[in-house]
Design an enzyme around this catalytic site. Structure first.
Site, PDB file in Angstrom:
ATOM      1  N   ARG A  81       6.116  -9.842   3.000  1.00  0.00           N
ATOM      2  CA  ARG A  81       4.917 -10.665   2.848  1.00  0.00           C
ATOM      3  C   ARG A  81       5.210 -11.788   1.850  1.00  0.00           C
ATOM      4  O   ARG A  81       5.934 -11.597   0.883  1.00  0.00           O
ATOM      5  CB  ARG A  81       3.744  -9.819   2.326  1.00  0.00           C
ATOM      6  CG  ARG A  81       3.183  -8.870   3.363  1.00  0.00           C
ATOM      7  CD  ARG A  81       1.920  -8.202   2.873  1.00  0.00           C
ATOM      8  NE  ARG A  81       2.160  -7.234   1.819  1.00  0.00           N
ATOM      9  CZ  ARG A  81       1.918  -7.417   0.541  1.00  0.00           C
ATOM     10  NH1 ARG A  81       1.379  -8.556   0.104  1.00  0.00           N
ATOM     11  NH2 ARG A  81       2.167  -6.478  -0.339  1.00  0.00           N
ATOM     12  N   TYR A 223       7.295 -11.882  10.314  1.00  0.00           N
ATOM     13  CA  TYR A 223       7.477 -10.556   9.731  1.00  0.00           C
ATOM     14  C   TYR A 223       6.181  -9.860   9.325  1.00  0.00           C
ATOM     15  O   TYR A 223       5.305 -10.469   8.703  1.00  0.00           O
ATOM     16  CB  TYR A 223       8.366 -10.673   8.488  1.00  0.00           C
ATOM     17  CG  TYR A 223       9.013  -9.350   8.146  1.00  0.00           C
ATOM     18  CD1 TYR A 223      10.131  -8.921   8.843  1.00  0.00           C
ATOM     19  CD2 TYR A 223       8.486  -8.520   7.178  1.00  0.00           C
ATOM     20  CE1 TYR A 223      10.713  -7.699   8.560  1.00  0.00           C
ATOM     21  CE2 TYR A 223       9.060  -7.296   6.892  1.00  0.00           C
ATOM     22  CZ  TYR A 223      10.177  -6.886   7.585  1.00  0.00           C
ATOM     23  OH  TYR A 223      10.748  -5.681   7.302  1.00  0.00           O
ATOM     24  N   LYS A 232      -2.940  -6.548   7.222  1.00  0.00           N
ATOM     25  CA  LYS A 232      -3.432  -6.998   5.916  1.00  0.00           C
ATOM     26  C   LYS A 232      -4.444  -8.144   6.071  1.00  0.00           C
ATOM     27  O   LYS A 232      -5.408  -8.236   5.313  1.00  0.00           O
ATOM     28  CB  LYS A 232      -2.268  -7.453   5.042  1.00  0.00           C
ATOM     29  CG  LYS A 232      -1.188  -6.405   4.839  1.00  0.00           C
ATOM     30  CD  LYS A 232      -1.707  -5.204   4.106  1.00  0.00           C
ATOM     31  CE  LYS A 232      -0.564  -4.258   3.745  1.00  0.00           C
ATOM     32  NZ  LYS A 232      -1.032  -3.050   3.082  1.00  0.00           N
ATOM     33  N   HIS A 252      -7.570  -0.728   0.649  1.00  0.00           N
ATOM     34  CA  HIS A 252      -6.133  -0.481   0.785  1.00  0.00           C
ATOM     35  C   HIS A 252      -5.889   0.989   0.419  1.00  0.00           C
ATOM     36  O   HIS A 252      -5.359   1.304  -0.641  1.00  0.00           O
ATOM     37  CB  HIS A 252      -5.394  -1.427  -0.175  1.00  0.00           C
ATOM     38  CG  HIS A 252      -3.917  -1.453   0.004  1.00  0.00           C
ATOM     39  ND1 HIS A 252      -3.059  -1.851  -0.988  1.00  0.00           N
ATOM     40  CD2 HIS A 252      -3.131  -1.159   1.059  1.00  0.00           C
ATOM     41  CE1 HIS A 252      -1.811  -1.807  -0.552  1.00  0.00           C
ATOM     42  NE2 HIS A 252      -1.838  -1.387   0.683  1.00  0.00           N
ATOM     43  N   SER A 274       1.287  -1.302  -3.603  1.00  0.00           N
ATOM     44  CA  SER A 274       2.404  -1.177  -2.662  1.00  0.00           C
ATOM     45  C   SER A 274       3.593  -0.513  -3.365  1.00  0.00           C
ATOM     46  O   SER A 274       3.802  -0.716  -4.561  1.00  0.00           O
ATOM     47  CB  SER A 274       2.827  -2.565  -2.175  1.00  0.00           C
ATOM     48  OG  SER A 274       1.734  -3.219  -1.597  1.00  0.00           O
ATOM     49  N   CYS A 276       4.119   2.685  -4.030  1.00  0.00           N
ATOM     50  CA  CYS A 276       3.846   3.827  -4.906  1.00  0.00           C
ATOM     51  C   CYS A 276       3.742   5.123  -4.097  1.00  0.00           C
ATOM     52  O   CYS A 276       3.235   6.126  -4.596  1.00  0.00           O
ATOM     53  CB  CYS A 276       2.555   3.622  -5.695  1.00  0.00           C
ATOM     54  SG  CYS A 276       2.693   2.442  -7.029  1.00  0.00           S
ATOM     55  N   ASP A 299      -2.568   3.634   5.122  1.00  0.00           N
ATOM     56  CA  ASP A 299      -2.565   2.333   4.421  1.00  0.00           C
ATOM     57  C   ASP A 299      -3.951   1.727   4.228  1.00  0.00           C
ATOM     58  O   ASP A 299      -4.185   1.077   3.222  1.00  0.00           O
ATOM     59  CB  ASP A 299      -1.680   1.345   5.189  1.00  0.00           C
ATOM     60  CG  ASP A 299      -1.285   0.130   4.357  1.00  0.00           C
ATOM     61  OD1 ASP A 299      -1.021   0.292   3.154  1.00  0.00           O
ATOM     62  OD2 ASP A 299      -1.254  -0.983   4.901  1.00  0.00           O
ATOM     63  N   ARG A 395      11.686  -1.681   7.788  1.00  0.00           N
ATOM     64  CA  ARG A 395      10.470  -0.968   8.220  1.00  0.00           C
ATOM     65  C   ARG A 395      10.679  -0.179   9.495  1.00  0.00           C
ATOM     66  O   ARG A 395      11.501  -0.531  10.335  1.00  0.00           O
ATOM     67  CB  ARG A 395       9.358  -1.998   8.490  1.00  0.00           C
ATOM     68  CG  ARG A 395       8.931  -2.796   7.264  1.00  0.00           C
ATOM     69  CD  ARG A 395       8.013  -1.989   6.403  1.00  0.00           C
ATOM     70  NE  ARG A 395       7.642  -2.696   5.181  1.00  0.00           N
ATOM     71  CZ  ARG A 395       6.468  -2.505   4.564  1.00  0.00           C
ATOM     72  NH1 ARG A 395       5.586  -1.667   5.030  1.00  0.00           N
ATOM     73  NH2 ARG A 395       6.217  -3.140   3.443  1.00  0.00           N
TER      74      ARG A 395
HETATM   75  C1  OXD Z   1       2.020  -3.155   1.506  1.00  0.00           C
HETATM   76  C2  OXD Z   1       2.284  -2.645   2.860  1.00  0.00           C
HETATM   77  O1  OXD Z   1       2.748  -4.034   1.015  1.00  0.00           O
HETATM   78  O2  OXD Z   1       1.570  -1.739   3.294  1.00  0.00           O
HETATM   79  O3  OXD Z   1       1.068  -2.684   0.892  1.00  0.00           O
HETATM   80  O4  OXD Z   1       3.203  -3.134   3.525  1.00  0.00           O
HETATM   81 MN    MN Z   2      -0.129  -1.373   2.055  1.00  0.00          MN
END
Ligand code: OXD
Ligand code: MN
Length: 625
Positions: A81, A223, A232, A252, A274, A276, A299, A395
């Protein structure tokens, strides 16, 4: 024009006049060679895969090792991102708030219209009608993404519900969120991007959100979160605005179900910044006998109040877009089983027999690999400087239905009633293993102070400092974060708090002074979830402290390898550490929100400070902190 791939649904078959008009307008601007409507069928998915394989963009994986799966390798500049090119183009800068990038919407649309002009020449424009949430659920929302990337279409087919069933719900005049995407980098005359991963240079990338008109315009990146616009962009940034306006929550958060040995279940939603371990927690395999954890989502959670006053959550997604490195049969067996087949891998390393490999997969790399950049790669274990074979943000995209721990009710259109909300982050010191908010506003306060330690120097922050990420929503809130806090506070004012979820703050990441983990994490986190379960049921052993409700020293079963002293340290009240935390929040964090910071949160901070000052300094935590 538009003559190719006629065997799929045609533009003239669309019943929705507004949608047809929008597609026509976008086609007139971007000038694609063909238009294809994604119908969500297996046959169409396979055709797209075959075309991408034929062009050299996708690599089919070994059907014996990863049946039905393909691998992609992005342009090396297009791997994550791009927060610094992500915009909330609200009507005013003030409405976007101090934590979002802002450009005047008229100016931004002008710039982007210039970029979109002719950008799909020689390419196909795909129309993806998708539902975030079970089709027809009253919590679900429909979006339509127009994109020139077949990679995006196949990923969206896994991550969302796509196709004719969505068009049926949309009918002839239903509402939908317009999501426009192009990889950018228009083709010159005679040029083809067969086998290439096109994308624009960073200064031409725009991931733009227009909250007032509920539109998303994305340009220049192929991406993940920049391009799969249901995730998102729609499910968080635009949905957070809808949720504020309509009185619900778009968060989130993972959603899990925990069941005790007596068969009673509770539902938990949890927000972590993100990286964690949200996916790991959502798919956790409990170490305590008789307890079961099942997955609803990993997520995003959309939560609406039911007629009974409880908060019901759905997972708006249909798949997992998980970080591959670090995922192994040890750390997350359910994720590993989910991605065994019918999955897409992006930027993982490739073995000689066309399987994928990544750092932390749980076994050594085979003697020879192709790394994510396409170079030959031989593991050199002694060399700490060796560049990884898979990109750290590589990913897997896997259908949620393939997850062995998926709960039977994960697609229930009415959602699941949430009993507990957890917040957390990476906090090596100060924050205990778990504590509970005294009431809703205190819970909102805990969400507002979420932060995570920067592990390697990143952005303008030094390693070891805490990067605040309130509610883990900082990169994902589509409006002023101070108003977002207020929205949470208001829900507590307008609903019966006795029916609302209890709120907790957890921290699996405590370390000793010499840098060792104090808590083993992963499946052992079930011991903390058990205490959360008991706190919701009113049976937990608790004590009131200056920072909230905490477990008594013996309330949580100790895992093997965690001594009584470790446990005392994990559960101690670090008075001085928290006083420093108060000072940091007061000086560096809360002032960012100016006069939009709700008074309730400023009051909570004062109360916590006073409580801490009243604690006898010498007795606060014995010798452990
Ligand atoms: C994030 C994801 O960055 O889920 O939170 O990819
Ligand atoms: Mn996320």
């Amino acid at each position: 024009m538009y003559s190719r791939k006629e065997k799929w649904m045609k533009l003239q078959d669309l019943k929705h006049a507004g949608l047809k008009k929008w597609i026509d307008e976008v086609a007139a601007l971007t000038k694609p060679e063909a238009i294809v409507i994604a119908d969500g069928s297996d046959a169409q998915y396979q055709q797209l895969v075959d075309e991408m394989v034929a062009s050299g963009l996708a690599t089919p994986l070994n059907p014996e090792k990863k049946p039905g799966s393909i691998a992609f390798f992005s342009d090396p500049s297009d791997v994550a991102r791009v927060e610094n090119r992500t915009y909330i183009a609200a009507a005013s800068k003030e409405a976007a708030g101090p934590t979002n990038n802002w450009i005047d919407p008229t100016e931004l649309k002008k710039t982007m219209t210039g970029l979109y002009d002719g950008c799909m020449k020689g390419r196909t424009l795909y129309v993806i009608p998708f539902s975030m949430g079970p089709v027809g659920s009253n919590i679900a929302k429909i979006g339509v993404e127009l994109t020139d990337s077949a990679y995006v279409v196949t990923n969206m087919m896994i991550m969302t519900r796509v196709g004719e069933k969505v068009l049926d719900v949309l009918g002839s005049d239903g509402e939908y969120v317009q999501c426009l995407h192009s990889v950018g980098k228009p083709l010159a005359d005679g040029e083809s991007d067969e086998g290439k991963w096109p994308c624009a240079p960073i200064e031409q990338k725009y991931i733009s959100h227009f909250p007032e008109s509920r539109e998303i315009w994305s340009y220049g990146s192929g991406y993940g979160g920049n391009a799969l616009l249901g995730k998102k962009c729609l499910a968080l940034r635009i949905a957070s605005v809808l949720a504020k306006d309509e009185g619900w929550l778009a968060e989130h958060m993972l959603i899990l179900k925990i069941t005790n040995p007596e068969g009673e279940a509770k539902y938990v939603a949890a927000a972590f910044p993100s990286a964690c371990g949200k996916t790991n927690l959502a798919m956790l395999v409990p170490t305590i006998p008789g307890w079961k954890v099942e997955t609803i989502g990993d997520d995003i959670a959309w939560m609406k109040f039911g007629a009974d006053g409880r908060l019901y959550a759905i997972n708006p997604e249909a798949g997992f877009f998980g970080v591959a490195p670090g995922t192994s049969l040890d750390s997350n067996p359910n994720a590993m089983y989910s991605l065994e087949k019918n999955s897409i891998f992006t930027n993982c390393a490739l073995t000689e027999d066309n399987d994928v490999w990544w750092e932390g997969i749980g076994y050594d790399a085979p003697s020879k690999l192709t790394d994510w950049k396409g170079n030959e790669w031989v593991q050199d274990k002694g060399n700490k400087e060796q560049a990884p074979a898979s990109h750290p943000n590589a990913r897997f995209t896997a259908p949620a239905s393939q997850c062995p721990s998926i709960a039977p009710e994960w697609e229930d259109p009415k959602g699941v009633p949430i009993d507990a909300i957890l917040f957390g982050g990476r906090r090596p010191h100060t924050v205990p293993l778990v504590h509970q908010a005294r009431d809703w506003n205190h819970g909102v306060f805990l969400g507002s102070i979420v932060g995570s330690e920067i592990t390697a120097a990143a952005l303008d922050l030094k390693a070891g400092t805490i990067r605040r990420d309130p509610f883990a929503m900082l990169p994902f809130c589509g409006y002023h974060m101070g108003e977002y806090f207020e929205h949470w506070i208001n829900l507590g004012k307008t609903h019966d708090q006795s029916k609302m979820p209890k709120i907790f703050y957890v921290n699996w990441f405590r370390k000793t002074d010499d840098g060792k983990w104090l808590w083993p994490g992963f499946g052992e986190n079930s011991r903390v979830l058990k205490w959360v379960f008991e706190a919701c049921a009113g049976t937990a052993k608790t004590q009131d402290t200056a920072i909230g409700i905490m477990p008594t020293a013996d309330a949580i079963d100790r895992p093997e390898g965690v001594s009584e002293d470790d446990m005392a340290e994990l559960l101690c009240l670090d008075r001085d550490g928290w006083l420093k935390e108060v000072a940091d929040i007061r000086e560096n964090h809360y002032p960012k929100f100016g006069d939009k910071l709700p008074k309730e949160l400023a009051d909570m901070l004062d109360i916590m400070e006073n409580n801490l000052k009243a604690v006898d300094a010498s007795a606060s935590c014995g010798s452990c902190c």
